[in-house]
Design a protein around this motif. Sequence first.
Motif, PDB file in Angstrom:
ATOM      1  N   TRP A 315       0.945  -1.239   0.089  1.00 16.19           N
ATOM      2  CA  TRP A 315      -0.095  -0.023   0.094  1.00 16.19           C
ATOM      3  C   TRP A 315       0.871   1.210  -0.089  1.00 16.19           C
ATOM      4  O   TRP A 315       0.481   2.225  -0.681  1.00 16.19           O
ATOM      5  CB  TRP A 315      -1.084  -0.075   1.248  1.00 16.19           C
ATOM      6  CG  TRP A 315      -1.749   1.139   1.200  1.00 16.19           C
ATOM      7  CD1 TRP A 315      -2.890   1.228   0.744  1.00 16.19           C
ATOM      8  CD2 TRP A 315      -1.790   2.438   2.066  1.00 16.19           C
ATOM      9  NE1 TRP A 315      -3.808   2.544   0.998  1.00 16.19           N
ATOM     10  CE2 TRP A 315      -2.842   3.174   1.925  1.00 16.19           C
ATOM     11  CE3 TRP A 315      -0.646   2.772   2.950  1.00 16.19           C
ATOM     12  CZ2 TRP A 315      -3.013   4.530   2.295  1.00 16.19           C
ATOM     13  CZ3 TRP A 315      -0.903   4.008   3.260  1.00 16.19           C
ATOM     14  CH2 TRP A 315      -2.006   4.854   3.062  1.00 16.19           C
ATOM     15  N   HIS A 316       1.946   1.277   0.995  1.00 14.08           N
ATOM     16  CA  HIS A 316       2.611   2.349   0.767  1.00 14.08           C
ATOM     17  C   HIS A 316       3.484   2.624  -0.397  1.00 14.08           C
ATOM     18  O   HIS A 316       3.532   3.823  -0.765  1.00 14.08           O
ATOM     19  CB  HIS A 316       3.610   2.417   2.066  1.00 14.08           C
ATOM     20  CG  HIS A 316       3.149   2.411   3.463  1.00 14.08           C
ATOM     21  ND1 HIS A 316       2.558   3.640   4.016  1.00 14.08           N
ATOM     22  CD2 HIS A 316       2.940   1.581   4.466  1.00 14.08           C
ATOM     23  CE1 HIS A 316       2.284   3.412   5.095  1.00 14.08           C
ATOM     24  NE2 HIS A 316       2.065   2.037   5.404  1.00 14.08           N
ATOM     25  N   GLN A 317       3.851   1.702  -0.987  1.00 17.32           N
ATOM     26  CA  GLN A 317       4.695   1.941  -2.241  1.00 17.32           C
ATOM     27  C   GLN A 317       3.808   2.349  -3.488  1.00 17.32           C
ATOM     28  O   GLN A 317       3.994   3.168  -4.067  1.00 17.32           O
ATOM     29  CB  GLN A 317       5.122   0.539  -2.730  1.00 17.32           C
ATOM     30  CG  GLN A 317       6.130   0.681  -4.114  1.00 17.32           C
ATOM     31  CD  GLN A 317       7.003   1.858  -3.865  1.00 17.32           C
ATOM     32  OE1 GLN A 317       7.594   1.984  -2.816  1.00 17.32           O
ATOM     33  NE2 GLN A 317       7.196   2.229  -5.334  1.00 17.32           N
ATOM     34  N   HIS A 318       2.405   1.902  -3.382  1.00 19.49           N
ATOM     35  CA  HIS A 318       1.352   2.335  -4.273  1.00 19.49           C
ATOM     36  C   HIS A 318       1.018   3.900  -4.020  1.00 19.49           C
ATOM     37  O   HIS A 318       0.998   4.419  -4.995  1.00 19.49           O
ATOM     38  CB  HIS A 318       0.028   1.583  -3.999  1.00 19.49           C
ATOM     39  CG  HIS A 318       0.069   0.258  -4.885  1.00 19.49           C
ATOM     40  ND1 HIS A 318       0.831  -0.919  -4.427  1.00 19.49           N
ATOM     41  CD2 HIS A 318      -0.459   0.137  -6.135  1.00 19.49           C
ATOM     42  CE1 HIS A 318       0.715  -1.812  -5.283  1.00 19.49           C
ATOM     43  NE2 HIS A 318      -0.244  -1.380  -6.596  1.00 19.49           N
ATOM     44  N   CYS A 319       1.140   4.072  -2.800  1.00 19.62           N
ATOM     45  CA  CYS A 319       0.939   5.575  -2.519  1.00 19.62           C
ATOM     46  C   CYS A 319       2.182   6.455  -3.376  1.00 19.62           C
ATOM     47  O   CYS A 319       1.904   7.310  -3.717  1.00 19.62           O
ATOM     48  CB  CYS A 319       0.787   5.914  -1.136  1.00 19.62           C
ATOM     49  SG  CYS A 319      -0.540   5.310  -0.363  1.00 19.62           S
ATOM     50  N   ILE A 329       6.908  13.580  -9.152  1.00 19.62           N
ATOM     51  CA  ILE A 329       7.965  13.224  -8.159  1.00 19.62           C
ATOM     52  C   ILE A 329       7.677  12.342  -6.939  1.00 19.62           C
ATOM     53  O   ILE A 329       6.460  12.563  -6.495  1.00 19.62           O
ATOM     54  CB  ILE A 329       8.911  14.540  -7.878  1.00 19.62           C
ATOM     55  CG1 ILE A 329      10.380  13.966  -7.119  1.00 19.62           C
ATOM     56  CG2 ILE A 329       7.955  15.090  -6.849  1.00 19.62           C
ATOM     57  CD1 ILE A 329      11.263  15.290  -7.184  1.00 19.62           C
ATOM     58  N   ASP A 330       8.389  11.497  -6.472  1.00 16.72           N
ATOM     59  CA  ASP A 330       8.101  10.626  -5.227  1.00 16.72           C
ATOM     60  C   ASP A 330       9.193  10.815  -4.371  1.00 16.72           C
ATOM     61  O   ASP A 330      10.190  11.649  -4.373  1.00 16.72           O
ATOM     62  CB  ASP A 330       7.827   9.225  -5.704  1.00 16.72           C
ATOM     63  CG  ASP A 330       8.988   8.320  -6.246  1.00 16.72           C
ATOM     64  OD1 ASP A 330      10.019   8.918  -6.252  1.00 16.72           O
ATOM     65  OD2 ASP A 330       8.777   7.368  -6.588  1.00 16.72           O
ATOM     66  N   TYR A 331       9.154  10.422  -3.148  1.00 16.47           N
ATOM     67  CA  TYR A 331      10.210  10.583  -1.982  1.00 16.47           C
ATOM     68  C   TYR A 331      11.568   9.973  -2.666  1.00 16.47           C
ATOM     69  O   TYR A 331      12.776  10.426  -2.349  1.00 16.47           O
ATOM     70  CB  TYR A 331       9.870   9.715  -0.961  1.00 16.47           C
ATOM     71  CG  TYR A 331       8.838  10.607   0.113  1.00 16.47           C
ATOM     72  CD1 TYR A 331       8.241  11.743  -0.717  1.00 16.47           C
ATOM     73  CD2 TYR A 331       8.508  10.112   1.219  1.00 16.47           C
ATOM     74  CE1 TYR A 331       7.261  12.395   0.350  1.00 16.47           C
ATOM     75  CE2 TYR A 331       7.717  11.129   2.199  1.00 16.47           C
ATOM     76  CZ  TYR A 331       6.933  12.116   1.346  1.00 16.47           C
ATOM     77  OH  TYR A 331       6.194  12.748   2.416  1.00 16.47           O
ATOM     78  N   CYS A 389      15.294  15.816   7.825  1.00 16.43           N
ATOM     79  CA  CYS A 389      13.762  15.710   7.837  1.00 16.43           C
ATOM     80  C   CYS A 389      13.486  14.494   7.359  1.00 16.43           C
ATOM     81  O   CYS A 389      12.575  13.618   7.917  1.00 16.43           O
ATOM     82  CB  CYS A 389      13.203  16.897   7.223  1.00 16.43           C
ATOM     83  SG  CYS A 389      13.503  18.482   8.038  1.00 16.43           S
ATOM     84  N   LEU A 390      14.089  13.824   6.062  1.00 14.57           N
ATOM     85  CA  LEU A 390      13.832  12.704   5.435  1.00 14.57           C
ATOM     86  C   LEU A 390      14.043  11.525   6.401  1.00 14.57           C
ATOM     87  O   LEU A 390      13.280  10.593   6.551  1.00 14.57           O
ATOM     88  CB  LEU A 390      14.495  12.645   4.178  1.00 14.57           C
ATOM     89  CG  LEU A 390      14.039  13.207   2.753  1.00 14.57           C
ATOM     90  CD1 LEU A 390      15.136  13.036   1.821  1.00 14.57           C
ATOM     91  CD2 LEU A 390      12.745  12.427   2.470  1.00 14.57           C
ATOM     92  N   PHE A 396       9.127   7.981   4.679  1.00 10.10           N
ATOM     93  CA  PHE A 396      10.339   7.673   3.936  1.00 10.10           C
ATOM     94  C   PHE A 396      10.930   6.500   4.566  1.00 10.10           C
ATOM     95  O   PHE A 396      11.819   5.475   3.726  1.00 10.10           O
ATOM     96  CB  PHE A 396      11.145   8.860   4.071  1.00 10.10           C
ATOM     97  CG  PHE A 396      12.652   8.646   3.348  1.00 10.10           C
ATOM     98  CD1 PHE A 396      12.684   8.856   2.127  1.00 10.10           C
ATOM     99  CD2 PHE A 396      13.781   8.319   3.804  1.00 10.10           C
ATOM    100  CE1 PHE A 396      13.878   8.939   1.261  1.00 10.10           C
ATOM    101  CE2 PHE A 396      14.936   8.210   3.432  1.00 10.10           C
ATOM    102  CZ  PHE A 396      15.093   8.410   1.861  1.00 10.10           C
ATOM    103  N   LYS A 397      10.997   6.185   5.776  1.00 11.56           N
ATOM    104  CA  LYS A 397      11.451   4.938   6.420  1.00 11.56           C
ATOM    105  C   LYS A 397      10.886   3.572   5.820  1.00 11.56           C
ATOM    106  O   LYS A 397      11.424   2.710   5.708  1.00 11.56           O
ATOM    107  CB  LYS A 397      11.043   5.159   8.062  1.00 11.56           C
ATOM    108  CG  LYS A 397      11.988   6.365   8.897  1.00 11.56           C
ATOM    109  CD  LYS A 397      11.543   6.193  10.254  1.00 11.56           C
ATOM    110  CE  LYS A 397      12.308   7.346  10.919  1.00 11.56           C
ATOM    111  NZ  LYS A 397      11.788   7.176  12.413  1.00 11.56           N
ATOM    112  N   ARG A 398       9.667   3.665   5.562  1.00  9.46           N
ATOM    113  CA  ARG A 398       8.901   2.609   5.114  1.00  9.46           C
ATOM    114  C   ARG A 398       9.444   2.152   3.754  1.00  9.46           C
ATOM    115  O   ARG A 398       8.975   1.149   3.085  1.00  9.46           O
ATOM    116  CB  ARG A 398       7.241   2.727   4.940  1.00  9.46           C
ATOM    117  CG  ARG A 398       6.838   3.004   6.538  1.00  9.46           C
ATOM    118  CD  ARG A 398       5.393   2.939   6.138  1.00  9.46           C
ATOM    119  NE  ARG A 398       4.710   3.067   7.364  1.00  9.46           N
ATOM    120  CZ  ARG A 398       4.140   4.068   7.959  1.00  9.46           C
ATOM    121  NH1 ARG A 398       4.098   5.374   7.361  1.00  9.46           N
ATOM    122  NH2 ARG A 398       3.883   4.410   9.417  1.00  9.46           N
TER     123      ARG A 398
END
Length: 431
Positions: A315-319, A329-331, A389-390, A396-398
């Motif tokens: 789910w988090h990657q899909h986000c 852009i993504d993280y 911050c990241l 970002f940790k996920r």
Amino acid sequence: MDRESYHNCCSLVKIPRQSYEQFWSAHFVDYIDKELSYSKFFKKYLLPNHPCMFSRRFTEDWKCRKQWVTEEGRPNFQKLLQEFDETPVPVANCNAKEYNANPKQIMPFKEFIHYWKEYIQNGHSSPKGCLYLKDWHMSRDFPEHNVYTTPVFFTSDWLNEYWDTLEVDDYRFVYMGPKGSWTPFHADVFRSYSWSANICGRKKWLLYPPGQEEFLRDTRGNLAYDVTAPDLQDKGLFPHFDEACQPLEIIQEAGEIIFVPSGWHHQVYNLEDTISINHNWLNGCNVDIMWQFLQNELSSVQREIEEWRNTMDSWHQHCQVIMKSCSGIDYGEFASFLKILANNRISFLSACSSGNSSDYPRQLSETLTTLGPYHAAFDLQRVAHILECLLCNEDFKRLDHSTLSVQPESLLQQIRETIHSTRGQHLPFQE
């Protein structure tokens, strides 16, 4: 950047921005007609995120001001056709709405000029609607033309430095539109700065300070498409419109350059047949605004697909994937962006210390040299702050860090070592 500016900024963690209340009832912005040092522009406009206008003296030597414009101050169609003829260009229809923007088509440049000439002859009207050539990457398509020079005030440009390195894209554009063409209400990509120079013609800008856009949303949370439309007066549709300040209305004449700060939503009209050059850009002064924008974008995506959170392992990657498709852009790419910016400045400061030349492109080398080692050091401090911050950010940790092109911890350590190794050589670094 001079030593005083560096001293004032080097210990900053959060960029202090004053309230924008002074602009709520303002009718003008600062007009710069005399020589201005980069350090003064940095302190007076970049850091506080305030708009200003530069006079035509800052563009009077540009080739396009001479070659693209007739003696009467109108677009020189003959010269433009000689240069661009069959070149495919993006053209928007200002009379059509697609979501909250104007739909675009690609057409040969000469076809657009033919339309424009007919539009003028028909009293600025056409059954095809009001067409507007916009977001054309002219300098990327014709790098040898060199028809303008980016003013030094806008050269600390991380956004285009990153994309130039990848050789994929850029955020340098040419706009050409007839009288009556316009751009709907919006804020710029990634909440970047923008600068826009009128080569010929006049524009009217309606600018709202950051935060005011929240009063210009409908009951569903959608941003207004046209802030001058009568339906904004309907409290059933736009319940908070009366709480918004009046926009800052600015008329931009031929040759003038407007600086639009981060997060200032705006709507723009061409009052005459107009050609302009526009850049979107980011740097250490507003990268924190970009980072906040990205967090807000991800939160918006997460809310939209919250109901599937427990049914999807990824789910988090899909986000992240959805976020990139929506915002560009993504993280993970944001971390890569910071890496490239940091590496260029680490190389530059190392070259300053050793006296050796760096191996990055000549134009970038010239820009970093012009802005100087103090600016490079400031940039590294800003990158370091955002990396910290990241590393503290739960989303970002996920991420699967093994797939990232940069390991933030090691990059952060490299930045700290560079700062430590150059202390006492060129820069009075502080802890």
